[in-house]
Write a protein that holds these residues in place. Structure first.
Motif, PDB file in Angstrom:
ATOM      1  N   ARG A 180      -8.821  -6.645  -2.172  1.00 12.54           N
ATOM      2  CA  ARG A 180      -8.921  -5.992  -0.856  1.00 12.54           C
ATOM      3  C   ARG A 180      -7.565  -5.525  -0.346  1.00 12.54           C
ATOM      4  N   ARG A 181      -6.904  -4.753  -1.191  1.00 14.57           N
ATOM      5  CA  ARG A 181      -5.605  -4.178  -0.839  1.00 14.57           C
ATOM      6  C   ARG A 181      -5.550  -2.750  -1.361  1.00 14.57           C
ATOM      7  N   GLU A 182      -4.562  -1.999  -0.905  1.00 19.32           N
ATOM      8  CA  GLU A 182      -4.360  -0.636  -1.402  1.00 19.32           C
ATOM      9  C   GLU A 182      -3.791  -0.694  -2.819  1.00 19.32           C
ATOM     10  N   PRO A 183      -4.260   0.154  -3.715  1.00 22.09           N
ATOM     11  CA  PRO A 183      -3.730   0.128  -5.085  1.00 22.09           C
ATOM     12  C   PRO A 183      -2.298   0.645  -5.164  1.00 22.09           C
ATOM     13  N   ARG A 184      -1.574   0.155  -6.151  1.00 17.24           N
ATOM     14  CA  ARG A 184      -0.221   0.625  -6.436  1.00 17.24           C
ATOM     15  C   ARG A 184      -0.289   1.375  -7.766  1.00 17.24           C
ATOM     16  N   TRP A 185      -0.443   2.688  -7.681  1.00 18.77           N
ATOM     17  CA  TRP A 185      -0.649   3.492  -8.878  1.00 18.77           C
ATOM     18  C   TRP A 185       0.643   3.676  -9.665  1.00 18.77           C
ATOM     19  N   ALA A 186       0.505   3.819 -10.957  1.00 15.05           N
ATOM     20  CA  ALA A 186       1.654   4.099 -11.811  1.00 15.05           C
ATOM     21  C   ALA A 186       2.156   5.506 -11.515  1.00 15.05           C
TER      22      ALA A 186
END
Length: 199
Positions: A180-186
């Motif tokens: 339940r968090r914002e993704p950290r995209w590559a």
């Protein structure tokens, strides 16, 4: 002008993001009159929004020129007859933003018109939350489908799906959802194995 003439003869225009193989999402925000060559940007954008007072027309035939490239591209988005009508009426008829929305040329009419820039920014921010690598592959698959028959388009789309297997974003997306968090995209540049030579 000579170079542009050569490119026109060879159907190798280099005006829009689609012409230039830009794989980042492109939003066209139309305000006021969009005529003739401006329709390239409407036809070739990934997403089009317009202010309530926007109008669309193609005046080529009214000045003795052929309506072709822009209208051919617009037929991918809209029924043939609607685009043919715009092409043949030339400067003597304009398509309203509401009618363009009804015909599938754009996906949103912004009213009041002064909110157009803010709406385009908000849409861009929604899009920017997604995996850059997945969006690049998605855009290639969908635009590529327009160039192919159904079976070949599905095969090309499957190749884009498989090319993303093992990409860090494929693990990060579900993990961020569960946590339940914002993704950290590559970052797109460093780990994009789906990139292909353009051209």
């Amino acid at each position: 002008m000579r170079e542009q003439s050569r490119r026109t003869k060879r159907a190798e225009l280099r005006l829009t993001a689609w012409h230039n193989g830009v794989w980042k999402p492109v939003i066209a925000a139309v305000n006021g009159v969009c005529a003739g060559g401006g329709l390239h940007f409407v036809a070739d954008a990934d997403i089009v929004i317009a202010s309530a007072n926007a109008t669309f027309l193609d005046p080529h035939v009214s000045i003795g020129q052929v309506t072709a490239s822009e209208a051919i591209a617009l037929v991918r988005k809209s029924p043939m007859e609607s685009i043919m009508r715009m092409a043949l009426t030339g400067r003597y008829e304009r398509l309203s933003a509401t009618r363009a929305y009804e015909l599938g040329i754009l996906s949103q009419v912004v009213d009041p018109p002064e909110r157009l820039r803010d709406e385009a920014q908000a849409l861009a921010e929604k899009i920017a939350q997604n995996s850059p690598s997945a969006m690049r592959a998605t855009k290639r698959a969908l635009w590529g489908a327009l160039e192919l028959g159904l079976t070949d388009a599905c095969r090309a789309g499957a190749a884009e799906i498989v090319a993303m297997w093992g990409h860090p974003d494929q693990e990060e997306g579900p993990l961020a959802f569960v946590e339940r968090r914002e993704p950290r995209w590559a970052p797109l540049e460093s780990v994009d194995r789906t990139a292909r030579p353009e051209g």
